[in-house]
Design a protein around this motif. Structure first.
Motif, PDB file in Angstrom:
ATOM      1  N   TRP A   1       0.856  -1.157   0.075  1.00 55.76           N
ATOM      2  CA  TRP A   1      -0.077  -0.045   0.000  1.00 55.76           C
ATOM      3  C   TRP A   1       0.824   1.282   0.039  1.00 55.76           C
ATOM      4  N   SER A   2       1.917   1.393   0.737  1.00 54.19           N
ATOM      5  CA  SER A   2       2.963   2.607   0.767  1.00 54.19           C
ATOM      6  C   SER A   2       3.320   2.866  -0.519  1.00 54.19           C
TER       7      SER A   2
ATOM      8  N   LYS B   1       0.591   3.932  -2.981  1.00 52.07           N
ATOM      9  CA  LYS B   1       0.085   5.370  -2.749  1.00 52.07           C
ATOM     10  C   LYS B   1       1.246   6.315  -3.120  1.00 52.07           C
TER      11      LYS B   1
ATOM     12  N   LYS C   1      -7.218   5.196   4.521  1.00 43.36           N
ATOM     13  CA  LYS C   1      -6.706   4.014   5.377  1.00 43.36           C
ATOM     14  C   LYS C   1      -7.553   2.942   4.955  1.00 43.36           C
TER      15      LYS C   1
ATOM     16  N   ASP D   1       3.967  -0.223   7.974  1.00 45.61           N
ATOM     17  CA  ASP D   1       3.867   1.164   8.479  1.00 45.61           C
ATOM     18  C   ASP D   1       2.379   1.742   8.362  1.00 45.61           C
ATOM     19  N   TYR D   2       1.491   0.891   8.308  1.00 45.19           N
ATOM     20  CA  TYR D   2       0.033   1.012   8.360  1.00 45.19           C
ATOM     21  C   TYR D   2      -0.795   0.040   9.047  1.00 45.19           C
ATOM     22  N   GLU D   3      -2.171   0.187   9.505  1.00 44.66           N
ATOM     23  CA  GLU D   3      -2.689  -0.728  10.400  1.00 44.66           C
ATOM     24  C   GLU D   3      -3.137  -1.901   9.510  1.00 44.66           C
TER      25      GLU D   3
END
Length: 331
Positions: A156-157, A160, A189, A261-263
């Motif tokens: 995801w990072s 994005k 998110k 680094d994300y939920e």
């Protein structure tokens, strides 16, 4: 949708003499399950966006073939698509060598790298980007959801960052809508689940859990780790049909769950009471680890799969009952 599809098949047959069986194979390439945006619906939209220009054989063929080869992990899709067209140029005998060349170059122009080599390429590129350049925020968000799903093989990072860079390069063409979309992507998110297991082999029970999980989450990462209770080498490749999912190899669950680094939410599949007791115990240990903060979802597999396990499938194979075992293995 089917009306335009049938018109395309008829045009290929009537105008170029391409047999329906071959044309259907070409069109079916846009129906592959890893395509969420660059699919047949997209081709139809580009044809509609081209307006009367679609009457041109060059424009028609360039649009039809411009995304025929598509793998979001590759950077040479347009080149592969153009080469695919050339490989099939004998089907279009009525076209002059110059028109064949124009179609080839027009497909390459859809790389949208700032260089357009033909008038056909300009028409096709304008039609290809019409919704991005002229669409409102609602249209762009709808397409963004499809593109995010299509690029789920990327973290995801990473997605994005790359997506924002791409959108910023087109900001000047639709500033209000694209600026809003960039803001949405930047602060989004997504609900991301991590389906963790040994998956050695990946069987129909696993896929049943995966399908159910993808109805709950925006994205599901397949995380593969070695089972400490099984003394065997890990098969580190996913089945072909799952190749568009993000795939991670991990050593331990705590290491995996603290690497993002994300939920994320841990997903585990259970077949029976024994599995439930095991997962309950595992969750208790994870909860005692201060560095691990992660929700967990347990998904029960369908009863028709509750007897299926990687070990039992391997036992069938070892017993010489490979044909029976194959129906349980995801390809």
């Amino acid at each position: 949708m089917y009306q335009i599809r049938n018109k395309v098949l008829s045009r290929l047959n009537d105008d170029f003499g391409v047999y329906y069986t071959k044309s259907q194979v070409w069109l079916a390439m846009y129906d592959h399950p890893h395509r969420f945006y660059h699919n047949w619906e997209h081709i139809e939209n580009v044809m509609i966006n081209a307006g009367d220009n679609i009457k041109s054989d060059e424009v028609f063929l360039a649009i039809l073939f411009h995304d025929i080869i598509y793998d979001p992990r590759k950077k040479d899709n347009e080149l592969k698509s153009a080469e695919f067209f050339l490989e099939n140029k004998s089907e279009f005998r009525k076209l002059s060598p110059k028109s064949i060349e124009n179609v080839y170059n027009a497909i390459l122009d859809t790389r949208h790298n700032g260089t357009i080599t033909t008038e056909t390429g300009k028409i096709v590129c304008d039609a290809d980007l019409y919704e991005l350049v002229h669409g409102d925020v609602g249209t762009l968000v709808k397409n963004e959801e499809k593109i995010f799903k299509e690029f789920q093989c990327f973290d995801w990072s990473e997605y994005k960052q790359g997506r924002i860079q791409f959108l910023e390069s087109f900001m000047h063409k639709n500033p209000v809508a694209i600026e809003k979309l960039i803001e949405i992507v930047r602060y989004k998110k997504p609900k991301i689940g991590v389906f963790a297991g040994s998956f050695n082999l990946f069987h129909v029970g696993h896929k049943d859990i995966l399908i159910k999980a993808e109805k709950i989450f925006d994205k599901v990462i397949i995380a593969q780790g070695k089972n400490a209770n099984k003394n065997e080498d890990l098969c580190e490749e996913l089945p072909w049909s799952l190749r568009n999912r993000q795939h991670i190899i991990y050593e331990t669950l705590p290491e995996l769950l603290t690497s993002f680094d994300y939920e994320v939410t841990l997903i585990r599949g259970i077949r029976n009471e024994k599995d439930f007791v095991y997962e309950k115990t595992l969750k208790s240990y994870l909860d005692e680890m201060e560095e691990v903060e992660c929700n967990e979802v347990l998904i029960l597999c369908d009863k028709r799969f509750d007897h299926v396990s990687s070990s039992s499938i391997k036992e069938l194979i070892a017993s010489g009952i490979s044909e029976e075992a194959e129906k349980y293995i995801v390809k």
